[in-house]
Scaffold this motif. Sequence first.
Motif, PDB file in Angstrom:
ATOM      1  N   GLU A 194       0.834  -1.212   0.000  1.00  0.00           N
ATOM      2  CA  GLU A 194       0.000   0.000   0.000  1.00  0.00           C
ATOM      3  C   GLU A 194       0.865   1.257   0.000  1.00  0.00           C
ATOM      4  N   CYS A 232       0.378   4.179   1.349  1.00  0.00           N
ATOM      5  CA  CYS A 232       0.553   4.745   2.695  1.00  0.00           C
ATOM      6  C   CYS A 232       1.756   4.118   3.395  1.00  0.00           C
ATOM      7  N   TYR A 292      -3.291   2.225  -4.970  1.00  0.00           N
ATOM      8  CA  TYR A 292      -3.375   1.824  -3.560  1.00  0.00           C
ATOM      9  C   TYR A 292      -2.285   0.778  -3.317  1.00  0.00           C
ATOM     10  N   CYS A 331      -7.381   6.684   1.860  1.00  0.00           N
ATOM     11  CA  CYS A 331      -6.315   7.066   2.801  1.00  0.00           C
ATOM     12  C   CYS A 331      -5.060   7.483   2.051  1.00  0.00           C
ATOM     13  N   CYS A 332      -4.687   6.698   1.019  1.00  0.00           N
ATOM     14  CA  CYS A 332      -3.452   7.006   0.281  1.00  0.00           C
ATOM     15  C   CYS A 332      -3.587   8.334  -0.465  1.00  0.00           C
TER      16      CYS A 332
HETATM   17 ZN   LIG Z   1      -3.447   4.175   2.224  1.00  0.00          ZN
END
Ligand SMILES: [Zn+2]
Length: 632
Positions: A287, A289, A335, A370-371
């Motif tokens: 991912e 993030c 992602y 989120c990313c």
């Molecule tokens: Zn993320």
Amino acid sequence: MDPLLPLAYKPLPLGAVRPLGWLERQLRLQADGLSGHLDEVWADVRDSRWFGGDREGWERAPYWLDGVIPLAYVLDDPALKARVDRYVNYVLDHQDEDGWLGPRAMVQAGGRPEETNYDLWGQLLALKALAQYHDATGQERVLDAIERNLRCLERIIDRKPLFNWGQFRWYEGLVGLYWLNERRPAPWQGDLAIKLQAQGFHWGEFFRRWPLTGPTPRGRWNFMGHVVNNAMAVKAHALWWRLSGEPTDRAAVYDMIEKLERYHGMVTGMFTGDECLAGRNPTQGTELCAVVEYAYSLETLLSVFGDPAFADRLEKVVFNALPATFSPDMWAHQYDQQVNQVQCSRQLDPPWNTNGPESNLFGLEPNYGCCTANLSQGWPKFAANLWMRSPDGGLAAMAYAPSQMWAELDGKPVHVRLESEYPFRSELDICVTVEKPVRFPLHLRIPAWAKGATLAVEGQRQPALKPGSFFRLEREWQGETRLLLTLPMRPELLRGHHKSVAVARGPLVYALRIGEEWRQVNGDRPEHELPHGDWEVYPTTPWNYGLRISEKTLAEDVVFENRPLGDLPFTPEGAPLEARVYGRRLPGWSLRNGSAEETPASPVQSSEPLEPLTLIPYGCTNLRVTEFPVLI
Ligand SMILES: [Zn+2]
């Protein structure tokens, strides 16, 4: 609070280090792409509850600020700085009486219902962003706001202990807390540190007693194996060590990194997790993030412990895994990226252990947003941490990329300018300029792979440099001094899944250049109009090769050629380096559910013709094979 153990190397204030050359162009591309426009095109930031709107009111806006604040200040971009000012001022103007920042209701993304209990991760994250803003602007009211917020948290967690994300990311609170302690120390700060640690997840003990040694079983999403939590948590014990001083805390950092590498490591320096730790198969995802958080963790570790090995890994992550997971214009991102990524398409049965069918598309918010919010911090924080202050009153080159920095040593201004096409070339030109003569040491990191590295100071060859250490050059600097650092890069073979191999040289990993066809999808979804659309990418050239390559004949098996370094170095067409290898097709190795099938175990046989193949740096690819089977 007990005095904190000092940092091995101290980061410079935000804005003291500025990018040059290709790094400046990359940051400009980011500012002109999704990252610099997220507040215009994406409702979860534009209409965030943090800024008075009615959308997500927890982590998304603070994530964006945590990356866009350093982006604005390392670029010294007036327009972006003005926008950042507006958002930060809104947050500060709306701080509650008790010190709480932002919305109190835990409103999540995608129309999910409000949570009754607020997960404190959102507050810990906002503090990191605000501390950077104070570093850059020196505004006293930011310091006041951070102090009031931490005092508020210190009271709240007595009755509402950490849970979920806050529990697994408790040490992120120490970032803001230590920052405050260095400016306005007070006894209650020690109470908060101890409570955070006591209520938080004990990563070191968990890794020691029950390391997650295999891929997470399908469908078993969990906080302990969560790839982003792990990428963040490798710094937990370094931060805590500054208070505890315990050797076990220092050891826990190395133990975590070693186990993540051994059981889930990829040749990019990252580890897999889609979304939880996923083993060493190169078709598992990582991912985005996790990529940016691992980079930030490594920057922190480098500063706390000063071990240059953290910088070797940091460069590997930032020069390979980070650029690879963006589209060339930085308007779209994935992602999940795969080390062997031969197609990016929507799949009903993707290889991920819990992520959704769109996770490796390039897009606005593939799988989950989120990313989208968090991707901004990768390049700017790397740029800001290239140079630090050394403990002996000097300066240190921690990681390398074209840059310049300003500092005051012994009350005298010093300017250092590093011009280079590193990591695509081996030579680094460093120019140190002082107005008045001043004596100080300059520490230069010599990567562990750089055997035979040399340094010339004003043409004078210096003594041999030791790979895997900092070289300390102390002298009285006068006027302008030119240094030429050469870091020779030699090819090496990295071992992967099923005895496959990957080619690396210096900080770069190489992968097969695959022809690409980009197809826009999801164009009917809101916010998906161009340039921030979603894309599938299909291969237009074969990818199923075994390589004719061996350690013994490596120097002949792979031949490197420099190409011009243009405006878009991290693209297949703009790759500043190519490597020629030879291989044969492996007809039995094909596509399944949009990914390469299990890598055939090496050695492999093939009666297909021997073909010349072009490898380019991993960071330049969108489709790729990185881990290849080896021909007999
Ligand atoms: Zn993320």
